[in-house]
Scaffold this motif. Structure first.
Motif, PDB file in Angstrom:
ATOM      1  N   GLN A  80       0.823  -1.210   0.000  1.00 18.61           N
ATOM      2  CA  GLN A  80       0.000   0.000   0.000  1.00 18.61           C
ATOM      3  C   GLN A  80       0.859   1.263   0.000  1.00 18.61           C
ATOM      4  O   GLN A  80       0.344   2.372   0.072  1.00 18.61           O
ATOM      5  N   CYS A 138       0.411  10.670   6.094  1.00 20.01           N
ATOM      6  CA  CYS A 138      -0.773   9.873   5.786  1.00 20.01           C
ATOM      7  C   CYS A 138      -0.411   8.889   4.666  1.00 20.01           C
ATOM      8  O   CYS A 138       0.387   9.203   3.789  1.00 20.01           O
ATOM      9  N   ARG A 166      -2.552   7.484   2.508  1.00 22.88           N
ATOM     10  CA  ARG A 166      -3.455   7.457   1.352  1.00 22.88           C
ATOM     11  C   ARG A 166      -2.846   8.159   0.155  1.00 22.88           C
ATOM     12  O   ARG A 166      -2.223   9.214   0.292  1.00 22.88           O
ATOM     13  N   LYS A 167      -3.086   7.558  -1.007  1.00 21.53           N
ATOM     14  CA  LYS A 167      -2.500   8.086  -2.236  1.00 21.53           C
ATOM     15  C   LYS A 167      -2.975   9.524  -2.492  1.00 21.53           C
ATOM     16  O   LYS A 167      -2.194  10.382  -2.891  1.00 21.53           O
ATOM     17  N   THR A 168      -4.249   9.762  -2.215  1.00 23.64           N
ATOM     18  CA  THR A 168      -4.823  11.079  -2.474  1.00 23.64           C
ATOM     19  C   THR A 168      -4.216  12.158  -1.576  1.00 23.64           C
ATOM     20  O   THR A 168      -4.350  13.352  -1.860  1.00 23.64           O
ATOM     21  N   CYS A 169      -3.557  11.740  -0.492  1.00 26.09           N
ATOM     22  CA  CYS A 169      -2.972  12.725   0.424  1.00 26.09           C
ATOM     23  C   CYS A 169      -1.493  12.956   0.146  1.00 26.09           C
ATOM     24  O   CYS A 169      -0.893  13.873   0.715  1.00 26.09           O
ATOM     25  N   CYS A 216      -4.884  12.544  10.104  1.00 25.12           N
ATOM     26  CA  CYS A 216      -4.424  13.258   8.913  1.00 25.12           C
ATOM     27  C   CYS A 216      -5.166  14.588   8.814  1.00 25.12           C
ATOM     28  O   CYS A 216      -6.398  14.622   8.911  1.00 25.12           O
ATOM     29  N   CYS A 248      -7.329  14.294   5.004  1.00 26.19           N
ATOM     30  CA  CYS A 248      -8.499  13.422   4.814  1.00 26.19           C
ATOM     31  C   CYS A 248      -9.187  13.079   6.131  1.00 26.19           C
ATOM     32  O   CYS A 248     -10.224  12.425   6.144  1.00 26.19           O
ATOM     33  N   HIS A 255      -8.458  10.914   8.230  1.00 28.80           N
ATOM     34  CA  HIS A 255      -8.385   9.504   8.642  1.00 28.80           C
ATOM     35  C   HIS A 255      -7.612   9.408   9.953  1.00 28.80           C
ATOM     36  O   HIS A 255      -6.624  10.102  10.163  1.00 28.80           O
ATOM     37  N   LEU A 310      -4.739   0.059   5.474  1.00 26.61           N
ATOM     38  CA  LEU A 310      -5.886   0.777   4.921  1.00 26.61           C
ATOM     39  C   LEU A 310      -6.867  -0.215   4.309  1.00 26.61           C
ATOM     40  O   LEU A 310      -6.440  -1.166   3.650  1.00 26.61           O
ATOM     41  N   MET A 322      -9.654   2.716   0.427  1.00 26.75           N
ATOM     42  CA  MET A 322      -8.944   3.940   0.817  1.00 26.75           C
ATOM     43  C   MET A 322      -7.506   4.001   0.310  1.00 26.75           C
ATOM     44  O   MET A 322      -6.829   5.028   0.455  1.00 26.75           O
ATOM     45  N   VAL A 323      -7.041   2.886  -0.238  1.00 25.91           N
ATOM     46  CA  VAL A 323      -5.649   2.846  -0.673  1.00 25.91           C
ATOM     47  C   VAL A 323      -5.419   3.888  -1.756  1.00 25.91           C
ATOM     48  O   VAL A 323      -4.455   4.610  -1.738  1.00 25.91           O
TER      49      VAL A 323
END
Ligand code: ZN
Lengths: 213, 131
Positions: free
Chosen positions: A105, B11, B13-16, B108, B111, B113, B126, B130-131
């Motif tokens: 991930q 964080c 997450r890719k979006t972060c 975070c 996001c 999270h 995750l 959410m990944v």
């Protein structure tokens, strides 16, 4: 009464099938793990106390070696997906910090965090994609992109792994190269059943041992 | 989890990844503990230029620890004339290496999270959406 096995029964009786298997497996694995960690450290060639990421740190066997290295002591952060392994590490009171995390991930650290990374017998797991919405290629990309970014320029990573076959070996090393690493593969005891494969990676050029084939 | 590590953790997450708000993570309901460690002056000196001092200041404020100076100490302030560690270095050692989050959450800023921390270990697994 003493709890030492030597004091209870003669070895042939004490070490029945079950005890022997437990004993041999664990001490054998510990020794191999220690040898591979020391080899990885030799390849990293760290000259001073460093900040190291341990990818797939398990119960912290490699971490203990990092914490006690003569050129260190190094400070390490481990990532592992197994909570029971991390529980073992807690029990053994290791000095590093640990994350319960899936390396497929990504690597959740800001750019340039670590001087080096080490990984013993872990990254071949990236090729086992458990669900239909993730592919080995996708997981390898997330991992190597994240690892690359988390290392400082001039940083190195050494990943010992057990490739299932030559395709898997290429899949893994190509993913590292695509992420930007200078990459080489080193084999100890090649062509034997004890062969050990090390992926040696560097950020921003520099010497790497051997060539990826 | 040492405060040192928190100065590098983001964080997952890719979006972060590319947003400034995803670093540093913000402690919530954090229980701190002091874990004694041998001092490693060379390591602290090596890490000093790589610390995000603003994030260190945010973290100590959020944890209710004493305020840090506005600017990070310089390398010269870490050792005295005879090369011995100064109080500044000892304080950094205590803060970065010996002060840990034993339990709580890391949140975070982008996001929102929450990553749970138990027995010093943060859970960064995750769920796949959410990944
Ligand atoms: Zn986030």
């Amino acid at each position: 009464m003493s709890g030492r096995p030597e004091d209870t029964l003669p070895p042939d009786l004490y070490y029945d099938d079950n005890e022997s298997r437990k004993y041999t497996t664990s001490s054998r694995i510990r020794n191999i793990q220690a040898d591979m960690t020391n080899r990885a450290l030799e390849l990293l060639d760290l000259q001073q106390p460093s900040f190291i990421l341990d990818v797939g740190c398990g119960s912290g066997l490699s971490g203990e070696i990092l914490s006690n290295d003569q050129d260190g002591p190094h400070t390490w952060v481990g990532m592992d997906i197994s909570s029971s392994m991390l529980a073992q590490a807690l029990e053994r009171d290791v000095e590093g910090d640990m994350l319960l995390a899936d390396i497929g991930q990504g690597v959740p650290f800001r750019a340039g965090s670590f001087d080096a990374a080490i990984s013993i017998s872990a990254i071949q797991w990236l090729c086992n994609a458990e669900t239909s919405d993730v592919s080995p290629e996708g997981r390898l990309k997330r991992f190597f992109d994240g690892l690359y970014a988390s290392l400082r320029r001039g940083g190195k990573a050494v990943c010992q792994f057990y490739p299932k076959n030559s395709q898997q070996r290429s899949l893994i090393s190509n993913a590292a190269i695509k992420a930007g690493f200078g990459a080489g593969i080193l084999e100890d005891d090649p062509e034997t059943k004890n062969v050990k494969v090390y992926l040696v990676l560097s950020v921003g050029g520099g010497d790497v041992t051997g060539a990826v084939s | 989890m040492k405060l040192l590590t928190l100065n590098f953790l983001t964080c997952a997450r890719k979006t972060c990844k590319s947003t400034a708000a995803a670093f540093p993570l913000h402690p919530k309901e954090a229980e701190l503990e002091q874990v004694e460690m041998d001092m490693n002056p060379l390591f602290i000196t090596n890490m000093l230029p790589r610390l995000e001092w603003e994030a260190m200041k945010t973290l100590t404020t959020e944890l209710g620890l004493p305020n840090l100076p506005a600017e990070p100490p310089s390398a010269e302030e870490l050792a005295d004339e005879s090369g011995e560690p100064t109080q500044t270095l000892k304080d950094l050692h205590t803060l970065l290496m010996e002060t840990s989050i034993a339990s709580g959450k890391l949140v975070c800023g982008n996001c929102e999270h929450e990553y749970a921390v138990k027995e010093g270990i943060a859970n960064f697994l995750l769920p796949s959406h959410m990944v």
